[in-house]
Design an enzyme around this catalytic site. Structure first.
Site, short mmCIF file in Angstrom:
data_model
loop_
_atom_site.label_atom_id
_atom_site.label_comp_id
_atom_site.label_asym_id
_atom_site.label_seq_id
_atom_site.Cartn_x
_atom_site.Cartn_y
_atom_site.Cartn_z
N HIS A 68 0.84 -1.20 0.00
CA HIS A 68 0.00 0.00 0.00
C HIS A 68 0.87 1.24 0.00
CE1 HIS A 68 -3.57 -2.30 2.02
NE2 HIS A 68 -3.42 -2.57 0.73
N THR A 69 0.39 2.26 -0.67
CA THR A 69 1.12 3.53 -0.69
C THR A 69 1.21 4.10 0.72
OG1 THR A 69 0.31 3.99 -2.90
CG2 THR A 69 1.17 5.86 -1.65
N GLN A 70 2.41 4.43 1.14
CA GLN A 70 2.60 4.98 2.48
C GLN A 70 2.73 6.49 2.48
OE1 GLN A 70 2.42 2.95 5.28
NE2 GLN A 70 1.71 1.58 3.65
N GLN A 71 3.03 7.06 1.34
CA GLN A 71 3.10 8.51 1.25
C GLN A 71 2.95 8.92 -0.21
OE1 GLN A 71 6.91 9.51 2.85
NE2 GLN A 71 7.99 9.11 0.95
N TRP A 106 -4.76 9.43 -1.15
CA TRP A 106 -4.09 10.57 -0.52
C TRP A 106 -4.51 11.88 -1.21
CZ3 TRP A 106 -0.68 10.23 3.69
CH2 TRP A 106 -0.40 8.92 4.09
#
Length: 265
Positions: free
Chosen positions: A42-45, A149
Site C-alpha cells: 500500500h502507498t505509504q506517502q 491521498w
C-alpha cells in the site's frame, strides 16, 4: 541494500542476494529471504502531488481554482496538470494531494456517470450525491488502511441550489461558503472568508473572479509548491466551465532590498 561502502559498485549476484550464500543444494529449495516480498503493498506517502484548491460561493453559482503544477517532492516536475475535473452536467471536483490517486478517482467517477446514464431512469446525480459517494469511497479506503491521498472539493449547481463541500483521505466532510485545501487552507482561506462571507448572495462573477485571482497570486508568493499558472472553473445553471490556463502577474523586484537576498548581506 548493502550499506558497506567497500561493496558499492560490485556487480549484482541475484542468486546470492536473494537466497544467501548457502550450498547449492539448500539454495534450490530455499525461498526468498523476505517472506512478505510478494504481499500486497500500500502507498505509504504521496509522491507526485498537487497543492491548493480554492472554492467560493457567489450569486450565480460556485467558482473553483487550482494551479497546473504537480510536484515530484520538491521538484516542480509537471507544469500542465489539470486538477479540476467535471463530473456530469452539474458538478466539478478539485483535488490536492497525490495525482495518481486523483486519476483513479476520476476513473471511478467516469464509470459511475456511465452507469447512471445507462440506467436511464430519469434521475441525474448532482453535487450532493457525488460528494456523498466520494465520502464513502474515501472513508472505505481509509478503513482498509489504504487511503486515497487526496483532499477534494466538490462544487455544483442543481435545481437552483448551490453546493460546496469538502472531503479528505480520512473521510472527513464539511461544507462552507469558502473552502481551500493544502497550504491554501492557511494562507488563502482567511482572505476568502473576509471577502466572501455575508456576500454570497450579492457577489457577482467578476468580483468572485478577482477574489480568486488575488488569492492565487498570494499563494504563488507564499507556497513553495505552487505555480503562477492556474485554471478557474465555474458551475452555474448553464453547466460547468473550466477556463484555459492563465498566469498571475507577479513582481519580485522588492526582494533586492531584503537582507540575505541578492547583493544585500
Amino acid at each position: 541494500m548493502d550499506h558497506f561502502p567497500m561493496s558499492w559498485g560490485r556487480p549484482r549476484n541475484d542468486a546470492v542476494d536473494v537466497y544467501g550464500t548457502y550450498p547449492i543444494a539448500q539454495r534450490l529449495h530455499a525461498g526468498p529471504k523476505d517472506a512478505f516480498s510478494a504481499g500486497v503493498q500500500h502507498t505509504q506517502q504521496p509522491i507526485v502531488t498537487g497543492t491548493s484548491v480554492l472554492a467560493i460561493k457567489y450569486k450565480d453559482g460556485i467558482m473553483l481554482a487550482a494551479d497546473n503544477l504537480a510536484s515530484y517532492g520538491s521538484l516542480a516536475r509537471f507544469k500542465d496538470v489539470q486538477r479540476l475535473h467535471p463530473v456530469g452536467n452539474n458538478t466539478i471536483i478539485g483535488a490536492g494531494g497525490d495525482m495518481s490517486d486523483f486519476q483513479y478517482i476520476q476513473s471511478i467517477l467516469d464509470d459511475l456517470m456511465v452507469e447512471e446514464f445507462t440506467a436511464h431512469d430519469g434521475h441525474n446525480l448532482g453535487p450532493a450525491e457525488i460528494h456523498e459517494y466520494l465520502a464513502q469511497v474515501m472513508y472505505g479506503r481509509r478503513s482498509k488502511m489504504n487511503p486515497l491521498w487526496n483532499s477534494l472539493i466538490v462544487g455544483g449547481f442543481k435545481d437552483g441550489q448551490r453546493f460546496l463541500a469538502y472531503v479528505d483521505l480520512l473521510g472527513t466532510t464539511y461544507t462552507a461558503s469558502t473552502l481551500a485545501t493544502g497550504y491554501g487552507s492557511y494562507i488563502a482561506q482567511p482572505l476568502l472568508r473576509k471577502a466572501v462571507e455575508g456576500r454570497e448572495d450579492t457577489l457577482t462573477e467578476d468580483e468572485a473572479r478577482k477574489i480568486i485571482q488575488e488569492s492565487m497570486r498570494v499563494l504563488y508568493y507564499r507556497d513553495a509548491r505552487s505555480l503562477n499558472k492556474y485554471q478557474i472553473a465555474t458551475i452555474t445553471a448553464a453547466g460547468p466551465t473550466i477556463s484555459d490556463s492563465q498566469q498571475s502577474e507577479t513582481e519580485w523586484s522588492f526582494a533586492e532590498g531584503l537582507r540575505g537576498y541578492g547583493n544585500e548581506s
